[in-house]
Design a protein around this motif. Structure first.
Motif, PDB file in Angstrom:
ATOM      1  N   ARG A  54      97.633  62.404  39.991  1.00 45.38           N
ATOM      2  CA  ARG A  54      97.011  63.505  39.230  1.00 45.38           C
ATOM      3  C   ARG A  54      95.491  63.409  39.241  1.00 45.38           C
ATOM      4  NH1 ARG A  54      98.069  61.880  33.879  1.00 45.38           N
ATOM      5  NH2 ARG A  54      96.055  60.833  34.031  1.00 45.38           N
ATOM      6  N   ASP A  55      94.964  62.241  38.904  1.00 38.99           N
ATOM      7  CA  ASP A  55      93.515  62.095  38.792  1.00 38.99           C
ATOM      8  C   ASP A  55      92.815  62.222  40.139  1.00 38.99           C
ATOM      9  OD1 ASP A  55      93.753  61.806  36.093  1.00 38.99           O
ATOM     10  OD2 ASP A  55      93.593  59.633  36.073  1.00 38.99           O
ATOM     11  N   GLU A  56      93.479  61.779  41.198  1.00 41.37           N
ATOM     12  CA  GLU A  56      92.895  61.952  42.536  1.00 41.37           C
ATOM     13  C   GLU A  56      92.766  63.433  42.871  1.00 41.37           C
ATOM     14  OE1 GLU A  56      93.533  60.039  46.945  1.00 41.37           O
ATOM     15  OE2 GLU A  56      95.328  60.650  45.846  1.00 41.37           O
ATOM     16  N   LEU A  57      93.775  64.217  42.533  1.00 42.51           N
ATOM     17  CA  LEU A  57      93.752  65.652  42.811  1.00 42.51           C
ATOM     18  C   LEU A  57      92.735  66.382  41.924  1.00 42.51           C
ATOM     19  CD1 LEU A  57      97.597  66.245  43.177  1.00 42.51           C
ATOM     20  CD2 LEU A  57      95.892  66.325  45.008  1.00 42.51           C
ATOM     21  N   ILE A  58      92.580  65.904  40.689  1.00 40.68           N
ATOM     22  CA  ILE A  58      91.616  66.531  39.772  1.00 40.68           C
ATOM     23  C   ILE A  58      90.186  66.153  40.135  1.00 40.68           C
ATOM     24  CG2 ILE A  58      90.800  66.525  37.361  1.00 40.68           C
ATOM     25  CD1 ILE A  58      93.696  66.276  36.467  1.00 40.68           C
ATOM     26  N   GLY A  59      90.025  64.941  40.666  1.00 39.35           N
ATOM     27  CA  GLY A  59      88.681  64.440  40.958  1.00 39.35           C
ATOM     28  C   GLY A  59      88.182  63.482  39.912  1.00 39.35           C
ATOM     29  N   ARG A  60      89.103  62.906  39.154  1.00 39.16           N
ATOM     30  CA  ARG A  60      88.752  61.906  38.146  1.00 39.16           C
ATOM     31  C   ARG A  60      88.847  60.508  38.731  1.00 39.16           C
ATOM     32  NH1 ARG A  60      92.556  62.237  33.168  1.00 39.16           N
ATOM     33  NH2 ARG A  60      90.840  61.458  31.886  1.00 39.16           N
ATOM     34  N   GLU A  61      88.166  59.579  38.085  1.00 37.32           N
ATOM     35  CA  GLU A  61      88.273  58.182  38.466  1.00 37.32           C
ATOM     36  C   GLU A  61      89.699  57.687  38.216  1.00 37.32           C
ATOM     37  OE1 GLU A  61      86.578  53.793  37.039  1.00 37.32           O
ATOM     38  OE2 GLU A  61      85.849  55.634  36.075  1.00 37.32           O
ATOM     39  N   ILE A  62      90.252  56.992  39.206  1.00 36.29           N
ATOM     40  CA  ILE A  62      91.588  56.418  39.059  1.00 36.29           C
ATOM     41  C   ILE A  62      91.458  55.057  38.390  1.00 36.29           C
ATOM     42  CG2 ILE A  62      93.631  55.570  40.267  1.00 36.29           C
ATOM     43  CD1 ILE A  62      93.027  57.618  42.465  1.00 36.29           C
ATOM     44  N   LYS A  63      92.046  54.920  37.211  1.00 31.31           N
ATOM     45  CA  LYS A  63      91.898  53.683  36.439  1.00 31.31           C
ATOM     46  C   LYS A  63      92.990  52.668  36.748  1.00 31.31           C
ATOM     47  CE  LYS A  63      89.396  55.918  32.663  1.00 31.31           C
ATOM     48  NZ  LYS A  63      89.341  56.217  31.207  1.00 31.31           N
ATOM     49  N   GLU A  64      94.184  53.134  37.074  1.00 27.46           N
ATOM     50  CA  GLU A  64      95.265  52.229  37.424  1.00 27.46           C
ATOM     51  C   GLU A  64      96.280  52.965  38.285  1.00 27.46           C
ATOM     52  OE1 GLU A  64      96.872  50.920  33.727  1.00 27.46           O
ATOM     53  OE2 GLU A  64      97.895  52.802  33.305  1.00 27.46           O
ATOM     54  N   LYS A  65      97.044  52.193  39.045  1.00 26.43           N
ATOM     55  CA  LYS A  65      98.045  52.770  39.932  1.00 26.43           C
ATOM     56  C   LYS A  65      99.444  52.307  39.518  1.00 26.43           C
ATOM     57  CE  LYS A  65      95.062  53.196  44.004  1.00 26.43           C
ATOM     58  NZ  LYS A  65      94.885  52.822  45.435  1.00 26.43           N
ATOM     59  N   ASP A  66     100.360  53.271  39.456  1.00 25.03           N
ATOM     60  CA  ASP A  66     101.761  52.980  39.172  1.00 25.03           C
ATOM     61  C   ASP A  66     102.599  53.443  40.358  1.00 25.03           C
ATOM     62  OD1 ASP A  66     101.398  51.964  36.506  1.00 25.03           O
ATOM     63  OD2 ASP A  66     101.032  54.018  35.859  1.00 25.03           O
ATOM     64  N   TRP A  67     103.651  52.686  40.623  1.00 23.63           N
ATOM     65  CA  TRP A  67     104.477  52.947  41.802  1.00 23.63           C
ATOM     66  C   TRP A  67     105.942  53.068  41.385  1.00 23.63           C
ATOM     67  CZ3 TRP A  67     101.683  53.130  46.431  1.00 23.63           C
ATOM     68  CH2 TRP A  67     100.381  52.620  46.372  1.00 23.63           C
ATOM     69  N   VAL A  68     106.690  53.892  42.115  1.00 23.66           N
ATOM     70  CA  VAL A  68     108.135  54.008  41.936  1.00 23.66           C
ATOM     71  C   VAL A  68     108.823  53.572  43.222  1.00 23.66           C
ATOM     72  CG1 VAL A  68     110.031  55.675  41.800  1.00 23.66           C
ATOM     73  CG2 VAL A  68     108.221  55.745  40.115  1.00 23.66           C
ATOM     74  N   VAL A  69     109.862  52.764  43.042  1.00 23.87           N
ATOM     75  CA  VAL A  69     110.631  52.250  44.173  1.00 23.87           C
ATOM     76  C   VAL A  69     111.992  52.949  44.191  1.00 23.87           C
ATOM     77  CG1 VAL A  69     111.610  50.201  45.266  1.00 23.87           C
ATOM     78  CG2 VAL A  69     109.478  50.022  43.933  1.00 23.87           C
ATOM     79  N   VAL A  70     112.311  53.581  45.321  1.00 25.05           N
ATOM     80  CA  VAL A  70     113.567  54.311  45.486  1.00 25.05           C
ATOM     81  C   VAL A  70     114.459  53.576  46.486  1.00 25.05           C
ATOM     82  CG1 VAL A  70     114.612  56.481  46.253  1.00 25.05           C
ATOM     83  CG2 VAL A  70     112.494  56.526  44.934  1.00 25.05           C
ATOM     84  N   GLY A  71     115.756  53.502  46.166  1.00 25.42           N
ATOM     85  CA  GLY A  71     116.706  52.893  47.082  1.00 25.42           C
ATOM     86  C   GLY A  71     116.721  51.383  47.026  1.00 25.42           C
ATOM     87  N   SER A  72     116.384  50.822  45.883  1.00 22.97           N
ATOM     88  CA  SER A  72     116.328  49.373  45.766  1.00 22.97           C
ATOM     89  C   SER A  72     116.927  48.924  44.441  1.00 22.97           C
ATOM     90  CB  SER A  72     114.882  48.887  45.896  1.00 22.97           C
ATOM     91  OG  SER A  72     114.823  47.481  45.995  1.00 22.97           O
ATOM     92  N   THR A  73     117.023  47.620  44.260  1.00 24.82           N
ATOM     93  CA  THR A  73     117.578  47.043  43.036  1.00 24.82           C
ATOM     94  C   THR A  73     116.632  46.002  42.461  1.00 24.82           C
ATOM     95  OG1 THR A  73     118.705  45.242  44.169  1.00 24.82           O
ATOM     96  CG2 THR A  73     119.910  47.331  43.949  1.00 24.82           C
ATOM     97  N   GLU A  74     116.928  45.608  41.248  1.00 24.61           N
ATOM     98  CA  GLU A  74     116.135  44.567  40.593  1.00 24.61           C
ATOM     99  C   GLU A  74     116.177  43.269  41.407  1.00 24.61           C
ATOM    100  OE1 GLU A  74     116.369  42.086  36.390  1.00 24.61           O
ATOM    101  OE2 GLU A  74     116.910  44.229  36.412  1.00 24.61           O
ATOM    102  N   GLU A  75     117.332  42.951  41.940  1.00 24.91           N
ATOM    103  CA  GLU A  75     117.485  41.727  42.730  1.00 24.91           C
ATOM    104  C   GLU A  75     116.620  41.764  43.983  1.00 24.91           C
ATOM    105  OE1 GLU A  75     120.486  42.111  39.834  1.00 24.91           O
ATOM    106  OE2 GLU A  75     119.986  43.540  41.453  1.00 24.91           O
ATOM    107  N   ASP A  76     116.507  42.950  44.594  1.00 29.83           N
ATOM    108  CA  ASP A  76     115.677  43.082  45.801  1.00 29.83           C
ATOM    109  C   ASP A  76     114.215  42.757  45.497  1.00 29.83           C
ATOM    110  OD1 ASP A  76     117.854  43.911  47.306  1.00 29.83           O
ATOM    111  OD2 ASP A  76     117.478  46.043  46.947  1.00 29.83           O
TER     112      ASP A  76
END
Length: 365
Positions: free
Chosen positions: A11-33
């Motif tokens: 969102r902030d990259e598209l708005i033009g704001r400073e990015i303070k932190e990055k969050d990621w989502v992992v698809v197709g995986s498990t906690e054990e992986d």
């Protein structure tokens, strides 16, 4: 396994704001992986992990189902079959429901890019109404993004007005509401936070304010001089019908409630007739002799608030600040006068010396 950058960073990259932190989502995986890849789990309830090198947060894609009232009444489903589109659908606003692949391609199933381009804060789906905290997040985003031209969409305002019950709002944790409030207070437009909550017809559940127009006008004036959240909250709460009750309802941290209490005593001090002894008593009530800096701040802020309101004054704030200066300047001299006295006599003598300074300062001016 597929990994996507999500949420505020996109969102902030598209708005033009400073990015303070990055969050990621992992698809197709498990906690054990992830554990096998040396990721460190940081949440006992949710599969959220820290990357072994970047220390950024990675979460397994999830779906959720409402099972009971309130902000925490959800059952979460973590499964390798959960798609990125399903994960994004549970998010609050379309601008926060965009994912980005490693190659820069955007996954935007809910038209978040279009809403960002149109400067709209808009809910993703009907699931928005399952979490009442989202109303306060909406108001906070309205405050923090107003400088970029954003406003809440009419559809979202209507949803907030009609689809949330009193019980849902009252089930919210006061601490979570305060977190959103505090973030809004340090934004460029804190007045927008209270305006949106008023439009959503939920302001009264946590804020016992007399008149929303007066609140907005006050904030717009005060924010130019006072940029701290403590001072801004003291200003807002000065317009509460019952300041102490509001502080208790929101479980306000002590540093906020202390300044708010000092403001109330200063309002009484400046608007009522006081003898020299009553002035000294007020100085004790606001802990001036132990916390001179915050007490002076309370006097100054209170003076500005009363000026904005056009209140009739019995004691000018400038005179009170002058008295404070004289008392501060006389510390060494007073201590010298008390040096050889018996302990039982010091208290009355100290009061006498301070009263003399108050009297002389008032007389000279």
């Amino acid at each position: 396994m597929n990994v996507y950058l999500v949420g505020g960073a996109v969102r902030d990259e598209l708005i033009g704001r400073e990015i303070k932190e990055k969050d990621w989502v992992v698809v197709g995986s498990t906690e054990e992986d992830l554990l096998a890849k040396k990721f460190k789990k940081i949440n006992s309830q949710f599969p959220v992990f820290l990357h072994p090198e970047t220390k950024e947060e990675y979460a397994l894609a999830r779906k959720e189902k409402k099972v009971s009232p309130g902000h925490q009444g959800f059952k979460f489903i973590f499964d390798p079959s959960v798609t990125i589109e399903e994960d994004l659908k549970r998010r609050d606003f379309t601008m926060n429901a965009i994912a980005k692949k490693d190659n820069g391609e955007l996954i935007d199933p809910y038209a978040g890019v279009a809403d960002i381009n149109n400067k709209l804060i808009k809910h993703v789906s009907e699931f928005f109404t399952e979490d009442p905290l989202r109303v306060f997040r909406c108001a906070r985003f309205a405050a923090t993004l107003k400088s970029f031209g954003f406003k809440v969409s009419d559809e979202t305002i209507n949803l907030m007005q009609t689809k949330f019950s009193k019980d849902e709002f009252l089930s919210l944790s006061a601490e979570r509401v305060w977190i959103e409030t505090q973030k809004a207070l340090i934004s460029d437009h804190p007045e927008e936070y209270f305006s949106v909550l008023n439009k959503a017809d939920c302001l009264h559940y946590f804020f016992n304010l007399r008149d929303i127009k007066e609140v907005i006008d006050l904030i717009e004036h005060v924010k130019k001089k006072y940029v701290g959240d403590v001072e801004r909250w003291a200003a807002v709460n000065s317009l509460s019908i019952d300041q102490k009750k509001t502080n208790e309802l929101l479980k306000i941290p002590k540093k906020f409630s202390k300044l708010s209490d000092k403001i109330q005593e200063c309002i009484r001090l400046f608007t009522q007739k006081n003898s020299d002894l009553e002035i000294l008593d007020s100085l004790h009530k606001i802990s001036f002799f132990r916390e001179s800096s915050s007490s002076r701040k309370a006097m100054e802020l209170c003076g500005d608030l009363l000026k904005l309101r056009g209140s009739s004054l019995s004691l000018e704030p400038s005179l009170m600040l002058n008295i404070a200066d004289k008392l501060e300047e006389s510390k060494i001299e007073i201590n010298h006068s008390l040096k050889d006295m018996k302990d039982e006599d010091k208290k009355s003598k100290l009061s006498e010396l301070r009263l003399n300074i108050i009297r002389k300062t008032r007389t000279n001016l």
